[in-house]
Motif scaffolding. Structure first.
Motif, PDB file in Angstrom:
ATOM      1  N   TYR A 218      85.413 -29.114  41.657  1.00 28.24           N
ATOM      2  CA  TYR A 218      84.473 -30.021  42.316  1.00 28.24           C
ATOM      3  C   TYR A 218      83.881 -29.379  43.569  1.00 28.24           C
ATOM      4  O   TYR A 218      82.690 -29.538  43.862  1.00 28.24           O
ATOM      5  N   ALA A 219      84.685 -28.651  44.326  1.00 27.17           N
ATOM      6  CA  ALA A 219      84.178 -28.021  45.551  1.00 27.17           C
ATOM      7  C   ALA A 219      83.080 -27.015  45.246  1.00 27.17           C
ATOM      8  O   ALA A 219      82.173 -26.810  46.074  1.00 27.17           O
ATOM      9  N   ASN A 220      83.125 -26.407  44.073  1.00 27.36           N
ATOM     10  CA  ASN A 220      82.101 -25.429  43.705  1.00 27.36           C
ATOM     11  C   ASN A 220      80.721 -26.064  43.549  1.00 27.36           C
ATOM     12  O   ASN A 220      79.715 -25.344  43.466  1.00 27.36           O
ATOM     13  N   LEU A 221      80.668 -27.397  43.504  1.00 29.23           N
ATOM     14  CA  LEU A 221      79.371 -28.065  43.454  1.00 29.23           C
ATOM     15  C   LEU A 221      78.585 -27.881  44.752  1.00 29.23           C
ATOM     16  O   LEU A 221      77.368 -28.029  44.768  1.00 29.23           O
ATOM     17  N   VAL A 222      79.278 -27.578  45.840  1.00 28.66           N
ATOM     18  CA  VAL A 222      78.609 -27.404  47.128  1.00 28.66           C
ATOM     19  C   VAL A 222      78.091 -25.977  47.191  1.00 28.66           C
ATOM     20  O   VAL A 222      78.841 -25.030  47.431  1.00 28.66           O
TER      21      VAL A 222
END
Length: 767
Positions: free
Chosen positions: A147-151
């Protein structure tokens, strides 16, 4: 040093609120598991910032507004704490709204509680492990990383993940990633503590290995931790080691910086710098020692010089050199220019070489960007907060026109109000042949010197909302300036007596603080006791809806003691900090606590007609209406709480005599009490004689008759709440105090004890 389970129980990681710069990003799927990236504060490119990503678990789609509120609270608490408050512009914050199929997280609060279908699989008990403990909240690290890779633009090297679970139970965990429950009273305080670990490399200052189990004696060598030592204060000063530069300073977290035993999970044999910094007790600030380290670590996550005139090849002497430094909220970085080793009088972020009259040939120009913060005293850290850019200037070179027009390319975020004392900045384009001038206007009136930064503090803005505009080359940025400090109201449980902001109690004191501001955002309230460190007011550890409760011995919750307030007089200061960083004025009230009445062995209520004799034990008249004389014999005790006595009250050699918020119609004679004599909030319609008593207290009392005091040890005191009386002998002093207070027009009122709280407008105690 070892990281124990006790350390993992007080964790979390978070950062702060407000601003834009990246459009919301969402996973292509809808429903459970889908996620939206919401930029909360974006101050620059993720590649040049410390990026905090706050994601939720166990929040259904309809509960995402509650998640946003939880994040706002966590972040605003963070912004109220230094050095995050001053260096908030160094940090980007992104909120990840992740839709959960079910509400809540696993095994909350017990192992027998349901397992929930959530994207991060968060759960208490270390993921529902019977061998773990309730407070340890874990998650799927791989899911969190996905999910953090969405940023966009963030990576494991420049970001920190904080996951908030949808729960009001206390819990969290920390390490590479951090977790905390979203809505527990204390959960927002876990975040800065955990950042102390994960970002600052700070160690725990707990003196226990796990709660309720003393840590024992430390027997190792001098700790590598910069905030633990075996050295004495004299040795630190002589050897110039550890925190010697801060010794004697009043600590930001209370008490002087010195040497306090306990830390690294040991009770004895190792020492820390302050009584109770954030690494010791949640709710306090970082002390100066830890704060200095945190300044270095935050700065190291960014580049103090964001950009500059390219320095790789020689440049001509017919152009402007420039640097673009970072921009703290509280102050500006300094830029020092030099030519061939000689310092120039030039200041600011740009230097026009044409003004130097350079002799033919090559020259060296340097710009040194440094952080002048008073948070740092260590020369090595000061050096780390400095960057040097060098150029070779060749007068034989000519700079071609670059076609760059003046304009604004970046600025302090405009989506949130700025504080009334902030440093606001713009970053402009950088034409080779000119220095863009920035025109600043405040409410339409020109201010500033034309530079790219404006310090609002020297302007001493009037309270209210203002409009600030910066213009360069026809482009403008506009901010709302919140120059109104938040208001704080306090509520206290009903006292025995009160005069203005002075209160007297003979039992627990409950206190509630409520901060309010005219602009949106969570308002952080704080209090401190007797000048100790400011402490975050979060309600009560078991619920943010409950008031803080002071008692003489404190209340033990999960092996920690909260609300311990020794008997006596205490000054409690309070204030609030709003979402823009404005701190309200410090105000205070005084609480004096005295011993509670002895336990009753006989209780009289309702109507009683005829003489009443107290021959032994403790007789309590609770709201009784007694018509007849009352006699207290030697060694016996009388406690009158409310109600009335119509008749004389006589006590000789009694143990305790206390008349609390009651009325006596008749004479009062008390001689030779050996325990306590307390007349609080009472009305006496008759004469009074008080002789030879121990520790007599007359507070908020009215005596409509002659009063004679003699031989009492010490003399009677009013505890700051004046009486209405005509006193002779020893009581003349408290009569004079009452007269002086009335002459000064200070408020006076005797408050009848009831369930109604006392309110004060525009609190806490620690472990």
């Amino acid at each position: 040093m070892r990281r124990t389970l006790a350390a993992l129980l007080l964790l979390a990681l978070a950062v702060t609120p407000a601003a834009p710069a990246q459009a919301e990003t969402a996973l292509p799927s809808a429903g459970p598991g889908s996620a939206t990236v919401v930029p909360v504060q974006v101050t620059g490119s993720p590649a040049k910032r410390f990026n905090v990503i706050v994601m939720g678990d166990g929040y259904t789609e309809s509960q995402l507004p509650a998640f946003a509120a939880d994040v706002d609270r966590h972040l605003n608490v963070m912004w109220s704490i230094e050095p995050f408050k001053s260096y908030r512009n160094y940090i980007n914050v992104y909120r990840l709204d992740i839709v959960s199929a079910e509400s809540g997280i696993d095994c909350d609060p017990d192992l027998g509680s349901p397992r929930r279908d959530t994207p991060l699989n968060m759960g208490f008990w270390g993921g529902c492990n019977p061998a773990s403990v309730q407070r340890l909240v874990t998650m799927s690290n791989s899911a969190a990383n996905t999910y953090a890779n969405l940023v966009t633009g963030t990576s494991s090297a420049n970001r920190q993940i904080l996951a908030l679970g949808n729960s009001g139970t206390y819990g969290g965990a920390g390490g590479a990633y951090a977790t905390a429950t979203g809505s527990n009273a204390m959960s927002a305080l876990i975040s800065p503590h955990e950042l102390g670990h994960s970002l600052g490399g700070l160690q725990d200052e707990y003196d226990y290995y796990q709660r309720g189990v003393p840590g024992g004696a430390y027997s190792g060598a001098e700790p590598s931790s910069p905030h633990h030592t075996l050295l004495t204060e004299a040795q630190m000063a002589e050897q110039r080691r550890k925190w010697w530069r801060w010794l004697g300073e009043e600590s930001e977290s209370g008490g002087p910086i010195g040497r306090y035993e306990g830390g690294l999970y040991y009770s004895t044999g190792v020492w820390r710098p302050s009584r109770h910094s954030m690494m010791k007790t949640l709710g306090y600030y970082f002390d100066q020692v830890s704060r200095e380290i945190m300044v270095r670590r935050i700065s190291a996550k960014t580049d103090l010089v964001q950009s500059s005139t390219p320095a790789g090849a020689p440049v001509g002497a017919d152009r402007v050199l420039w640097v673009e430094p970072m921009h703290p909220v509280s102050h500006a970085l300094t830029v020092t220019w030099s030519l061939d080793g000689a310092e120039l009088p030039a200041t600011g972020v740009a230097l026009d070489l044409r003004t130097l009259g350079l002799s033919p040939g090559t020259h060296t120009v340097q710009a040194v960007v440094a952080d002048p913060t008073g948070f740092v005293r260590d020369p090595a850290i000061k050096a780390a907060l400095s960057r040097t850019v060098s150029w070779t200037v060749d007068t034989a070179l000519s700079t071609p026109p670059d076609g760059v027009e003046p304009g604004i390319v970046a600025s302090t975020p405009t989506e949130r109000p700025v504080g009334g004392t902030d440093v606001v900045y713009v970053e402009t384009t950088h034409p080779a042949r000119s220095v863009p001038r920035v025109t600043w206007t405040l409410d339409g009136t020109p201010v500033g010197d034309g530079g790219p930064a404006l310090d609002l503090e020297p302007l001493a803005l009037k309270p209210g909302t203002h409009t600030l505009t910066a213009t360069a080359g026809g482009q403008s940025r506009t901010w709302t300036v919140d120059a109104t400090a938040p208001a704080t109201a306090y509520e206290l449980s009903a006292p025995l007596v009160r005069s203005g902001d002075t209160y007297v109690y003979n039992g627990p004191v409950e206190m509630r603080l409520t901060g309010a501001d005219e602009h949106p955002g969570y308002v952080v309230s704080e209090s401190r006791v007797d000048g100790d460190g400011w402490f975050n007011y979060f309600g009560w550890p078991t619920s943010s809806e409950l008031p803080w409760r002071f008692t003489e011995t404190g209340t033990t919750i999960d092996h920690l003691v909260f609300g311990r307030l020794p008997r006596g007089r205490h000054v409690i200061d309070y204030r609030s900090i709003d979402a823009a960083g404005n701190a309200g004025a410090e105000k205070s009230f005084t609480v004096t606590t005295i011993a509670p009445p002895p336990a009753c062995t006989r209780t009289v209520t309702g109507a009683h007609t005829g003489p009443l004799t107290v021959a032994s034990g403790v007789t309590c008249l609770n709201g009784a209406q007694v018509k007849g004389p009352v006699t207290v014999r030697r060694g016996a005790s009388l406690i009158v709480s409310g109600g009335s006595v119509t008749g004389a009250v006589t006590a000789t050699g009694a143990a305790d005599v206390q008349v609390l918020n009651a009325r006596i119609t008749g004479a009062l004679s008390v001689h030779g009490t050996t325990g306590s004599l307390v007349l609080a909030g009472m009305e006496l319609r008759g004469a009074a004689t008080l002789t030879g008593n121990a520790d007599p207290i007359l507070t908020g009392t009215t005596i409509n008759g002659a009063l004679s005091c003699a031989g009492n040890t010490p003399a009677p005191v009013d505890l700051g709440v004046p009486n209405r009386l005509t006193g002779a002998g020893q009581c003349a002093a408290i009569q004079a105090a009452a007269d002086a207070k009335r002459a000064a027009s200070e408020p006076y009122e005797a408050v009848i004890n009831s369930a109604a709280p006392e309110k004060g407008t525009d609190d806490h105690l620690h472990d």
